[in-house]
Design an enzyme around this catalytic site. Sequence first.
Site: not given
Length: 490
Positions: A35-38, A62, A161, A216, A299
Site C-alpha cells: 500500500w501507498m498513500n500520502d 492501509w 499530525r 490534514e 480515501w
Amino acid sequence: MLYTTEQANKFIEENQDKMIETYRPKYHLTPPVGWMNDPNGFVYFKGEYHLFYQHYPYQSVWGPMHWGHAKSKDLIHWEHLPVALAPEENYEIDGCFSGSAIEKDGKLYLMYTGHYERNGERRETQCLAYSEDGIHFKKYEKNPVIDESHIEGVADIADFRDPKVFEHDNKYYCVVASKTSDERGRILLFQSSDLINWEYVSILLEGEEQEGIMWECPDLFQLDGKDVLIMSPIAMLPEKYAFHNRSSTIAFIGQVDWQKGEFHVENSHEIDGGLDFYAPQTCEDDEGQRIMVAWMQMWDRNMPTNDLKHGWVGSMTLPRKLNVSENRLIQTPILSVEESFVSISNFKNLTLNGDSDSFYQILPCASSIKLYVEEFNKANITIKIGSEEEYVEIMLNNSDKLMTIDRSQSGYDIIGAESKPLRSRSYELLRDTYFIEIFVDVSTLEVFLDDATTFSLNFYQKQPELRLEMASSSDVMIDCLDIKELDESC
C-alpha cells in the site's frame, strides 16, 4: 506484531517479483509492493529528489504506517530505496504517520507524526529521525519533540499530525494539522532554533464550519511574492463544481504576519478538480523551483488493484512546477517531462467536422497529448481516451464554460462515499487559444487546461486497447495535435 525496517525490506525483496503489473504506471511513482498513500519528506538533497510516502508493505490495504522511500534525478525515473521508518517505538507503535524533511548541517532530518492508539487512548506526537547519507535513518533518542505539553489548552493530542518543517529568517518552523473542539480545521505554528527544542507560536489559520472537520497535511511556503498555505480538508462542503471529494485539497493565497503568527487570506481555491488527488506536498529544488506532488488515489473508495489481488495499491501524481498568478496557484508539468517524451504523431490544422465521423488515433500506454484549439465558437468538443467500449470522457462545453470528466464507462468500477464518477469544473478562457495537455500512464490520467485547471484520476480498463477519439458538435479547427510516447531509452 513488531515492525522493523529490516523485516519490511526483507519482505519487499522476497515479494516484489510476485506483483501483477497490469495497471502499474510507467512514469508515476508506485510502491514496489503493498500500500501507498500520502507523499512525505519531499526534498532535494545532495543533487537528487527524495520522496518518502506512507507505506504498508505487507498488504495492499492501509495498515500500520511505514515510510517508503524513492529517489530520482528527474522526477520521472525512480529508484526504490530501503524503507526509511517503521513503527518500532512505543510512541509510534500504531504508525509513523505523515511528515516532511529538511537538510541541516549536511544531514537529512525527517519530522513525522508518531501515532499511538491503544485501550481507548489516542496520541499523535511529532518526532524526528536523521541520516548522514539520506538512506539509513536513526530516530532521535528523546522523541517526541512536540507533544501534549506544547498544545495544552490549544488542541487535542488525538488529532495532531502531519508536520511540515521549513526554514524562515534563520529559524526553523513547522506547521501541524489539528482541529477545534467543535470540529473545524486548524493549523498550528511552531518554531525552533535546532529542530529539537520546539515552542508553540500561534494558531496560524482556523477554518469556518463549511471548510471541513479536520485539516490534514499542511504545507506553507513563499512563492512569487505571496505566502501559500496548502492543505487537505476532510468533509469540506461542496462549492458549485469544487470540493466534491469527501477528502479535498485547498490552496490559501495571502500573507503571513510573522510577528503575530497569523495567515491573512486573500484568495482560496481547490487545487485539483479530479477524482484522485490528495495530500499534496512541495519541495524547493536547487534552481528555486517549487514542485508539488500528491497521492493519486482517494480515501473511502475501493481500489481495483487490491480487489483483483495484484499485490499493490497507489501512485503519485506527475510532479508539477508551481507559480502564483493573480492570487491563484498555477500548475505546469515539470520540464523533465517534456524531455522524457518523443513525438510520434503531429497534426496541424486538423478539422473536426460536426456532421462527420470522429477522429481517432492509437495511443501508447505511456503517452502525452497536447491540443491547441482556436476559439470554439459554439462548438463543444468531446475527447475519449480508452477503448471503443471502455473510456474516460472529457467534454469541453464552450457555451457554458464547463469542462466535465466522466470515468463511469472506463472499466472496473470505483465506488466510494461520493458514489459519483462524474465531475464538472468551470473554466475561463485565458488565451486566444485553448491549450490542453493530457498525460496518460497505463491507469492514470491527468489533464492540464491553460495551466489554471487540473484534473487527476485513475481508470482501470478491462480491455487493453488505448486510443484517442475526438468529436465536435460543429466544425472546429484544431491548430495542433501532438501525441508523444515515453522515451524508454532515457
